[in-house]
Design a protein around this motif. Structure first.
Motif, PDB file in Angstrom:
ATOM      1  N   PRO A  23      40.956  -1.583  14.924  1.00 28.37           N
ATOM      2  CA  PRO A  23      41.903  -2.374  14.127  1.00 28.37           C
ATOM      3  C   PRO A  23      43.079  -1.553  13.601  1.00 28.37           C
ATOM      4  N   VAL A  24      42.882  -0.276  13.371  1.00 25.42           N
ATOM      5  CA  VAL A  24      43.997   0.563  12.916  1.00 25.42           C
ATOM      6  C   VAL A  24      45.104   0.562  13.976  1.00 25.42           C
ATOM      7  N   PHE A  25      44.731   0.834  15.223  1.00 27.12           N
ATOM      8  CA  PHE A  25      45.726   0.803  16.297  1.00 27.12           C
ATOM      9  C   PHE A  25      46.209  -0.616  16.565  1.00 27.12           C
ATOM     10  N   GLY A  26      45.345  -1.594  16.331  1.00 28.98           N
ATOM     11  CA  GLY A  26      45.750  -2.989  16.492  1.00 28.98           C
ATOM     12  C   GLY A  26      46.836  -3.380  15.503  1.00 28.98           C
ATOM     13  N   PHE A  27      46.659  -2.986  14.251  1.00 30.79           N
ATOM     14  CA  PHE A  27      47.691  -3.263  13.242  1.00 30.79           C
ATOM     15  C   PHE A  27      48.994  -2.550  13.584  1.00 30.79           C
ATOM     16  N   ALA A  28      48.882  -1.310  14.042  1.00 36.70           N
ATOM     17  CA  ALA A  28      50.087  -0.568  14.433  1.00 36.70           C
ATOM     18  C   ALA A  28      50.805  -1.275  15.584  1.00 36.70           C
ATOM     19  N   THR A  29      50.038  -1.718  16.562  1.00 39.02           N
ATOM     20  CA  THR A  29      50.623  -2.429  17.707  1.00 39.02           C
ATOM     21  C   THR A  29      51.292  -3.722  17.263  1.00 39.02           C
ATOM     22  N   TRP A  53      33.282 -10.239  19.626  1.00 34.26           N
ATOM     23  CA  TRP A  53      34.151  -9.298  20.343  1.00 34.26           C
ATOM     24  C   TRP A  53      34.665  -9.882  21.645  1.00 34.26           C
ATOM     25  N   ALA A  54      33.833 -10.655  22.314  1.00 31.37           N
ATOM     26  CA  ALA A  54      34.291 -11.302  23.555  1.00 31.37           C
ATOM     27  C   ALA A  54      35.424 -12.280  23.253  1.00 31.37           C
ATOM     28  N   THR A  55      35.302 -13.007  22.155  1.00 33.10           N
ATOM     29  CA  THR A  55      36.344 -13.962  21.764  1.00 33.10           C
ATOM     30  C   THR A  55      37.643 -13.243  21.424  1.00 33.10           C
ATOM     31  N   VAL A  56      37.546 -12.145  20.694  1.00 34.65           N
ATOM     32  CA  VAL A  56      38.743 -11.355  20.370  1.00 34.65           C
ATOM     33  C   VAL A  56      39.391 -10.838  21.652  1.00 34.65           C
ATOM     34  N   THR A  57      38.587 -10.373  22.585  1.00 32.81           N
ATOM     35  CA  THR A  57      39.123  -9.873  23.850  1.00 32.81           C
ATOM     36  C   THR A  57      39.883 -10.959  24.589  1.00 32.81           C
ATOM     37  N   VAL A  58      39.310 -12.149  24.652  1.00 33.71           N
ATOM     38  CA  VAL A  58      39.984 -13.262  25.325  1.00 33.71           C
ATOM     39  C   VAL A  58      41.292 -13.593  24.613  1.00 33.71           C
ATOM     40  N   LEU A  59      41.275 -13.624  23.288  1.00 29.81           N
ATOM     41  CA  LEU A  59      42.513 -13.875  22.539  1.00 29.81           C
ATOM     42  C   LEU A  59      43.575 -12.824  22.833  1.00 29.81           C
ATOM     43  N   MET A  60      43.157 -11.581  22.954  1.00 30.32           N
ATOM     44  CA  MET A  60      44.106 -10.508  23.234  1.00 30.32           C
ATOM     45  C   MET A  60      44.724 -10.656  24.626  1.00 30.32           C
ATOM     46  N   GLY A 101      52.114 -11.787  11.882  1.00 29.04           N
ATOM     47  CA  GLY A 101      51.865 -13.090  11.280  1.00 29.04           C
ATOM     48  C   GLY A 101      51.534 -14.192  12.260  1.00 29.04           C
ATOM     49  N   HIS A 102      51.449 -13.884  13.547  1.00 30.32           N
ATOM     50  CA  HIS A 102      51.151 -14.905  14.547  1.00 30.32           C
ATOM     51  C   HIS A 102      49.703 -15.379  14.411  1.00 30.32           C
ATOM     52  N   PRO A 103      49.473 -16.664  14.625  1.00 32.40           N
ATOM     53  CA  PRO A 103      48.117 -17.210  14.440  1.00 32.40           C
ATOM     54  C   PRO A 103      47.044 -16.510  15.279  1.00 32.40           C
ATOM     55  N   TRP A 104      47.357 -16.127  16.522  1.00 36.66           N
ATOM     56  CA  TRP A 104      46.344 -15.475  17.353  1.00 36.66           C
ATOM     57  C   TRP A 104      45.991 -14.098  16.811  1.00 36.66           C
ATOM     58  N   VAL A 105      46.953 -13.432  16.173  1.00 38.02           N
ATOM     59  CA  VAL A 105      46.672 -12.122  15.572  1.00 38.02           C
ATOM     60  C   VAL A 105      45.820 -12.304  14.317  1.00 38.02           C
ATOM     61  N   ILE A 106      46.181 -13.269  13.499  1.00 35.29           N
ATOM     62  CA  ILE A 106      45.406 -13.539  12.282  1.00 35.29           C
ATOM     63  C   ILE A 106      43.981 -13.946  12.640  1.00 35.29           C
ATOM     64  N   THR A 107      43.833 -14.783  13.661  1.00 33.36           N
ATOM     65  CA  THR A 107      42.497 -15.181  14.114  1.00 33.36           C
ATOM     66  C   THR A 107      41.716 -13.969  14.613  1.00 33.36           C
ATOM     67  N   SER A 108      42.377 -13.109  15.369  1.00 30.42           N
ATOM     68  CA  SER A 108      41.721 -11.892  15.870  1.00 30.42           C
ATOM     69  C   SER A 108      41.290 -10.986  14.724  1.00 30.42           C
ATOM     70  N   ILE A 109      42.120 -10.876  13.710  1.00 33.15           N
ATOM     71  CA  ILE A 109      41.773 -10.061  12.535  1.00 33.15           C
ATOM     72  C   ILE A 109      40.546 -10.642  11.844  1.00 33.15           C
ATOM     73  N   ALA A 110      40.523 -11.955  11.684  1.00 34.05           N
ATOM     74  CA  ALA A 110      39.378 -12.609  11.034  1.00 34.05           C
ATOM     75  C   ALA A 110      38.094 -12.409  11.842  1.00 34.05           C
ATOM     76  N   LEU A 111      38.183 -12.572  13.157  1.00 32.15           N
ATOM     77  CA  LEU A 111      37.002 -12.406  14.004  1.00 32.15           C
ATOM     78  C   LEU A 111      36.541 -10.941  14.039  1.00 32.15           C
ATOM     79  N   THR A 112      37.489 -10.021  14.049  1.00 30.42           N
ATOM     80  CA  THR A 112      37.147  -8.594  14.019  1.00 30.42           C
ATOM     81  C   THR A 112      36.465  -8.242  12.698  1.00 30.42           C
ATOM     82  N   THR A 113      36.976  -8.797  11.607  1.00 31.26           N
ATOM     83  CA  THR A 113      36.362  -8.573  10.292  1.00 31.26           C
ATOM     84  C   THR A 113      34.939  -9.123  10.274  1.00 31.26           C
TER      85      THR A 113
END
Length: 135
Positions: free
Chosen positions: A55-61, A118-125, A69-81
């Motif tokens: 997530p550190v590199f994810g936030f940097a990216t 994690w699979a869901t986050v990967t698909v979102l990415m 602020g994009h919904p897919w990023v926010i969703t990915s952050i929530a799922l990663t958390t």
């Protein structure tokens, strides 16, 4: 710079999350057979710490790309958390308990939930709604 951070983010995910998902999945069977659950638990603990870099590199990216602020990023952050909480609060303590008592009740279920998150986050990415990559 975004390609650099994205490369680090993807490499960290492969190197850190992959071993945790595999070791956590193998752990319950190793407890009940002649496997080495202590080694698998150690792998999970060490790579969970290394996984903080994902997530550190994810936030940097996301910051460099201007998509924080994009919904897919926010969703990915929530799922990663959520995945981090499942690992820290259910899987790792469950493994420690299983090492002492051989009780693996619910451990495989929590591992499955962790892997599914994690699979869901990967698909979102990969799909990224609104992506300009044509995917």
């Amino acid at each position: 710079m975004s390609k650099f951070f994205l490369s680090l983010h993807v490499l960290a995910a492969i190197i850190a999350i992959g071993p945790v998902t595999v070791a956590a999945s193998m752990f319950p069977k190793a407890v009940t057979t002649a496997g080495n659950p202590e080694l698998l638990h150690r792998i999970c603990r060490v790579y969970a710490l290394i996984g903080i870099s994902v997530p550190v590199f994810g936030f940097a990216t996301a910051g460099v790309m201007g998509v924080t602020g994009h919904p897919w990023v926010i969703t990915s952050i929530a799922l990663t958390t959520a995945a981090a909480f499942v690992l820290a609060l259910k899987i790792l303590p469950g493994q420690e308990k299983a090492l002492k008592t051989k009780d693996i009740k619910h451990l495989a279920m929590y591992t499955g939930v962790f892997n599914l998150l994690w699979a869901t986050v990967t698909v979102l990415m990969i799909l990224r709604p609104g992506s300009t990559t044509g995917a």
